[in-house]
Design a protein around this motif. Sequence first.
Motif, PDB file in Angstrom:
ATOM      1  N   ILE A  36       0.874  -1.190  -0.408  1.00 14.49           N
ATOM      2  CA  ILE A  36      -0.087   0.227   0.251  1.00 14.49           C
ATOM      3  C   ILE A  36       0.928   1.046   0.199  1.00 14.49           C
ATOM      4  N   GLU A  62      -8.956   6.613  -4.596  1.00 12.07           N
ATOM      5  CA  GLU A  62      -8.525   5.652  -3.295  1.00 12.07           C
ATOM      6  C   GLU A  62      -9.387   4.011  -4.032  1.00 12.07           C
ATOM      7  N   LYS A  63     -10.569   4.440  -4.425  1.00 15.49           N
ATOM      8  CA  LYS A  63     -11.083   2.983  -4.750  1.00 15.49           C
ATOM      9  C   LYS A  63     -10.119   2.360  -5.891  1.00 15.49           C
ATOM     10  N   THR A  78      -7.747   1.022  -3.811  1.00 17.50           N
ATOM     11  CA  THR A  78      -7.818  -0.362  -3.094  1.00 17.50           C
ATOM     12  C   THR A  78      -8.021  -1.995  -3.978  1.00 17.50           C
ATOM     13  N   ASN A 100      -9.108  -3.588   2.731  1.00 19.37           N
ATOM     14  CA  ASN A 100     -10.400  -2.959   2.409  1.00 19.37           C
ATOM     15  C   ASN A 100     -10.428  -1.949   3.567  1.00 19.37           C
ATOM     16  N   MET A 106      -7.836   1.113   3.586  1.00 22.19           N
ATOM     17  CA  MET A 106      -7.850   1.832   2.971  1.00 22.19           C
ATOM     18  C   MET A 106      -9.088   2.671   2.821  1.00 22.19           C
TER      19      MET A 106
END
Length: 199
Positions: free
Chosen positions: A39, A55-56, A59, A75, A78
Amino acid sequence: MIKNIVFDFGNVIMNYNPDEILNHYELNRQEHDLLRKTIFESKEWSEIDAGKIDEKQATNIFINRVPDNLKKKVNQIMETWPENIDFYEPVFNYIEQLRKDGYRIYGLSNIGMKFANFVKDSEMGNYFDGYVFSAQEKLMKPDRRIYEKLLARYMLKSEESLYIDDLKANTNAAKKLGMQVFTFKIDKLGELQDYIASH
């Protein structure tokens, strides 16, 4: 004379440390190291700040890179990492004092919109008169254009504005535009207070 004070976020108003963020989650040492690399040390993490991906999207990329037993954890991290940042209370106490003294306070940060919105929507948002965020502008410090956006958007004179950042490259860029600058670490808070008091 300083009228406007512009704060970077990471390591200026908060302690940005991926290891300390990950300590808030139940992980063994191996999982911790893997998720830090996957990450926080990924190229996608920088791309979030640059506004290239959100961010989605990031992820989903991270989930595909970890074993099945860590997908939910990615998940969770994030979704919740902004809540697990340690903010520097003495800095916010000082900002509160600066506002009372009549200074205008701004944020200028290389940051993704999830964290930017977390700050804006929390009580901390009340401390700032305006912001410029890299993800929103699709510009990253030390690109001079991001500083110019701040000055133009809020009609600030560069010579009346102090820019505070923990990275020399970023303060140097602001200095070239005529801004006053201070390269900050939390143990320099007293020096910063003296600098502002004398300018």
